[in-house]
Write an enzyme that holds these catalytic residues in place. Structure first.
Site, mmCIF file in Angstrom:
data_model
loop_
_atom_site.group_PDB
_atom_site.id
_atom_site.type_symbol
_atom_site.label_atom_id
_atom_site.label_comp_id
_atom_site.label_asym_id
_atom_site.label_seq_id
_atom_site.Cartn_x
_atom_site.Cartn_y
_atom_site.Cartn_z
ATOM 1 C CB THR A 8 0.019 15.769 7.717
ATOM 2 O OG1 THR A 8 1.222 15.303 7.437
ATOM 3 C CG2 THR A 8 -0.446 16.511 6.509
ATOM 4 N NE ARG B 89 9.868 11.437 5.972
ATOM 5 C CZ ARG B 89 8.540 11.831 5.653
ATOM 6 N NH1 ARG B 89 8.020 12.972 6.020
ATOM 7 N NH2 ARG B 89 7.614 10.920 5.599
ATOM 8 C CB VAL B 90 11.708 15.422 0.857
ATOM 9 C CG1 VAL B 90 10.336 15.985 0.535
ATOM 10 C CG2 VAL B 90 12.626 16.369 1.389
ATOM 11 C CG ASP C 276 3.015 12.207 1.784
ATOM 12 O OD1 ASP C 276 3.624 12.445 3.165
ATOM 13 O OD2 ASP C 276 1.292 11.859 1.758
ATOM 14 C CB THR D 239 -2.810 12.570 6.902
ATOM 15 O OG1 THR D 239 -2.094 12.205 8.034
ATOM 16 C CG2 THR D 239 -4.111 11.957 7.085
ATOM 17 N N GLY D 240 -0.312 10.198 6.734
ATOM 18 C CA GLY D 240 0.211 8.943 6.960
ATOM 19 C C GLY D 240 1.576 8.812 6.654
ATOM 20 N N GLY E 56 4.614 9.054 4.927
ATOM 21 C CA GLY E 56 4.759 9.504 3.589
ATOM 22 C C GLY E 56 5.543 8.649 2.546
HETATM 23 N N1 ASP Z 1 2.510 12.340 5.578
HETATM 24 C C1 ASP Z 1 3.262 13.089 6.328
HETATM 25 C C2 ASP Z 1 4.731 12.852 6.001
HETATM 26 O O1 ASP Z 1 5.008 11.743 5.694
HETATM 27 C C3 ASP Z 1 3.115 12.667 7.585
HETATM 28 C C4 ASP Z 1 1.710 12.282 8.162
HETATM 29 O O2 ASP Z 1 0.680 12.721 7.900
HETATM 30 O O3 ASP Z 1 1.385 11.628 9.243
HETATM 31 O O4 ASP Z 1 5.573 13.595 6.158
#
Ligand code: ASP
Length: 317
Positions: A176, A204-205, A207, A227-228, A230
């Site tokens: 992200t 899919r949506v 965060d 980031t991570g 979501g």
């Molecule tokens: N947060 C993002 C999502 O879940 C993906 C990511 O940051 O790794 O869409």
């Protein structure tokens, strides 16, 4: 420089160092430095934090190194569905788009939603149509596709088909981009943009386009982009939780961000990271994975970028 500052991340799903050449790592660091400088130029000229985060995220979206815009992750159907948001800490105005497929820079569509004042979040085809009606650059959906994402998707799907239980690495799953800034007026802003994760279900949506989950900014408190995985950030209302820890809990930014990432989010066994600025422009960038693309220009004008533990100090911005 009146306390101007900017920070960004390019996702906490960083590959291990030996999986890319030094030239590729150097290019990803160079793209982060360009993104930071794009925002910095605006801040130095007296522009708004909102314009600065937007400019930084556009550069990151245009880089194939990050999972947003060009080079974004693919869904299980080999399509792209992109999410983005932007928030103004002065007015709490916000704009976002989710599952867009045709607007070249989703963060610009999010900004157009904010500026319209008619909605906070637009979805799917209607969001793309809105972006086109605002005169934004539109592209064919395959513009976003890079060979690296095609290969990663193939690998994930092959493993799933053979029933091989090999947990996907954070780098295969995630990424992200996001930026946070403080302008000469002391206003804060944050923006986030993503392709989600490889092999995600269509529709899919995450965060990133959800204000309070992946993005939040409030003057006098903090600006943050996450980031991570979501789903956990949504359930934890993570970005707003950081602001609440500071605002209601009286925690300093660093302690609040550290405990959010290493205790709260890590308790779900997910990769997690964020970039945030405090009210006075001090950056923090905690992450619990192998690496996180990140960088900042501090109020003294010094530029730093990093992908893993080592920080690269690039001197005056
Ligand atoms: N947060 C993002 C999502 O879940 C993906 C990511 O940051 O790794 O869409």
């Amino acid at each position: 420089m009146s306390g101007i500052a900017i920070g960004l991340h390019g996702g906490c799903g960083t590959l291990s160092l030996n999986l890319q050449t030094e030239a590729e790592w150097a290019e990803s660091r160079a793209h982060m430095a360009s993104a930071l400088r794009a925002g910095w130029r605006i801040l130095r000229a007296g522009g708004s934090a909102l314009d600065a985060v937007q400019a930084a995220v556009v550069v990151m979206e245009d880089s194939p190194h990050f999972n947003a815009g060009y080079g974004a992750a693919l869904t299980e159907k080999s399509t792209h569905e992109l999410d983005a948001s932007i928030m103004d800490g002065a007015s709490l105005a916000a704009g976002a788009v989710c599952t867009v497929r045709r607007v070249r820079n989703p963060v610009l569509a999010a900004r157009a939603v904010l500026d319209s004042g008619r909605a906070v979040l637009l979805a799917g085809e209607a969001a793309d149509d809105f972006a086109a009606s605002q005169g934004l650059a539109m592209v064919a959906p395959n513009y976003f596709t890079t060979q690296r994402r095609v290969d990663a998707l193939k690998l994930l799907q092959q493993r799933a088909a053979t029933g091989a239980f090999v947990p996907a690495s954070e780098a295969e799953k995630h990424g992200t981009v996001g930026a946070v800034a403080r302008d000469q007026q002391g206003h804060l802003a944050a923006a986030t943009s993503t392709g989600g994760f490889n092999n995600k279900p269509s529709g899919r949506v995450g965060d990133s386009p959800l204000i309070g989950a992946g993005t939040y900014a409030q003057d006098g408190v903090c600006a943050v982009s996450c980031t991570g995985q979501g789903e956990i950030f949504i359930r934890r209302v993570a970005a707003y939780d950081l602001a609440a820890r500071i605002r209601y809990g009286g925690q300093p930014l660093e302690a609040a961000a550290t405990s959010l990432v290493f205790e709260t989010l890590s308790s779900h066994f997910i990769g997690a990271g964020l970039i945030a600025l405090g009210a006075s422009g001090n950056p923090v960038a905690p992450f619990n994975t192998l690496g996180m693309y990140r960088g900042w220009i501090t109020t003294d004008g010094e530029l730093t970028v990093a992908t893993h533990q080592e920080l690269h100090h690039l001197g005056a911005a």
